[in-house]
Write a protein that holds these residues in place. Sequence first.
Motif, short mmCIF file in Angstrom:
data_model
loop_
_atom_site.label_atom_id
_atom_site.label_comp_id
_atom_site.label_asym_id
_atom_site.label_seq_id
_atom_site.Cartn_x
_atom_site.Cartn_y
_atom_site.Cartn_z
N GLY A 156 0.81 -1.21 0.00
CA GLY A 156 0.00 0.00 0.00
C GLY A 156 0.85 1.26 0.00
O GLY A 156 2.09 1.22 -0.07
N ARG A 157 0.18 2.39 0.09
CA ARG A 157 0.84 3.70 0.10
C ARG A 157 0.56 4.39 1.42
O ARG A 157 -0.60 4.46 1.86
N THR A 158 1.58 4.93 2.03
CA THR A 158 1.47 5.58 3.33
C THR A 158 1.72 7.07 3.18
O THR A 158 2.25 7.52 2.15
N ARG A 161 10.72 5.33 -0.63
CA ARG A 161 10.45 5.00 -2.03
C ARG A 161 9.02 4.47 -2.16
O ARG A 161 8.47 3.92 -1.20
N TYR A 162 8.46 4.64 -3.36
CA TYR A 162 7.12 4.11 -3.63
C TYR A 162 7.07 3.59 -5.05
O TYR A 162 7.65 4.17 -5.97
N GLY A 168 0.64 -1.22 -5.13
CA GLY A 168 1.37 -0.23 -4.36
C GLY A 168 2.28 -0.87 -3.33
O GLY A 168 1.84 -1.66 -2.50
N LEU A 169 3.57 -0.53 -3.39
CA LEU A 169 4.56 -1.00 -2.42
C LEU A 169 5.40 0.19 -1.99
O LEU A 169 5.87 0.98 -2.83
N TRP A 173 14.57 -0.46 -8.27
CA TRP A 173 15.29 0.42 -7.33
C TRP A 173 16.77 0.06 -7.21
O TRP A 173 17.44 0.47 -6.26
N GLN A 174 17.33 -0.70 -8.14
CA GLN A 174 18.70 -1.17 -7.98
C GLN A 174 19.71 -0.03 -8.03
O GLN A 174 20.70 -0.05 -7.29
N ASP A 175 19.50 0.98 -8.90
CA ASP A 175 20.45 2.10 -8.97
C ASP A 175 20.43 2.91 -7.68
O ASP A 175 21.47 3.31 -7.17
N TRP A 176 19.24 3.15 -7.16
CA TRP A 176 19.15 3.89 -5.89
C TRP A 176 19.80 3.11 -4.76
O TRP A 176 20.52 3.69 -3.92
#
Length: 483
Positions: A233-235, A277-278, A284-285, A390-393
Amino acid sequence: MARASPLAGRIRLGLRWQSTIRLENPTAQPGQRPFDLGPFACHRVPQDAEPMRLDRWLLKHVCSNWNARQKLIASKQVWVLGPQSTLEQHRGSVMIPRLRPGCKGKTTLKPQDFVYFPKVMTPVPKRREPAPKEPPGWLLRRLIYKDTDFLAIDKPIGWSVNPGKHVGGAHLQKLLPSLKFGMEEAPKFVHRLSTEISGVLLLGRHKAAVAYAKDMIAQRAFWQRELWALVCGRTPKSGQVSMPTLSLERHAKKHVAKPMREDDGGLPALTEYSNIRYSPLAGGLTLLSMNPYSGRYHQTRAHCAFGLRAPIVGDPVYYDLSNHLSESEDFKHRYHSTESRQERQTLLGAQRRLHLHSRQLTLKTFAGKEITVTAPVPQHMARSFQALGWQDWLRRAEGRAQRLAPWRAEEDKHLMEALAQVRKETSPHAGEEADEADVLEDVEEDELEEEPEESDELEEPDHFQDVFELERGGRRGRRSKRR
């Protein structure tokens, strides 16, 4: 050739079990008909036996369940008579329950005592999982900080801090002597992490450091923790969750923490969080940075599920509980739908591990210096980050943490000597001592010095690679570069 009957096999098994204890019938007299003990058997403690508690003796020879032992003692189906007891006392105790002397679990069995117990009961052998085999120096390679007072290790997932009933041999307590580094005593844990959680774990090298740290932690004036949690979800961007716990309840085979009002006995619990991150994939994660001010049981997991309505990925217990909190359709989030579950399973795979990681620990040392210790992301979370793009971040975050590390393994003389000794012991037939280049090879292979190279895929620091190499008895062909 005649086959042995199943009854004969059971008789032989019973005799084999009875051979471990000394059975007698103290009511029998020569020339008279033997007195039947009925459903009971009698054991006479040998003359050279050491004193033992009654409950421990029952655990070893009669039953292997704690509740069964207590029920046997409380119902007077187990009792003890001294060596000076008369024939009438023995016969009366067998026939009339009220004539049996009362016993407790702490009753001490002395030599020549008679112990009566139900003869149909036998202890069930305990099934213990085999302890994992760690090569020498395994915990040394997980050391991420060291000074004169404290140590910090990168705790792997699946390992318990202390031994327990369901832990077996997968606990770190037995490996602490390898971290003495010249001290008289092994280091002690300042705090604990659950078996499912990986990351920074702080230890005190002497009693004064441990006592000081625990006192300051109780005053909320010693450290600041940062936990990374990948939630469904989104927080909100940032905020606080102030939700009293704990109402411990049984769920399957584990205890879970549920919200509970302070008036009803709930304990205050506060957790700060911020959104890092989202990703809109799979309903949604969100990657959260969480700082729990109090250390309640399952505080972070409960606050994510009940406070933010965003259970952690890989946490089926609190995911199911948060799904059934309300029957209204407005409460049902998109991540609870069947489509989202299937999409997450396709994207992240079958997530059986909790995506909760103790990322950083900031504390003040005895010298007054503030340090921040960072643990690399575990492999299962790194794979999920890569699936989300998200590997670069993550690569930049890991490189920044390595550059700002307050302690470097290759600069610590005592660690280098310990690793060299481990290498020498694991290959005694080599005929030469491990030099500095060989030691640096181990350190750099664990991502303690070099930054990951630029590539399209995330190169997750694999701390278990050296373990696998040592188990196979081989050595890497690549040599590390001298700097």
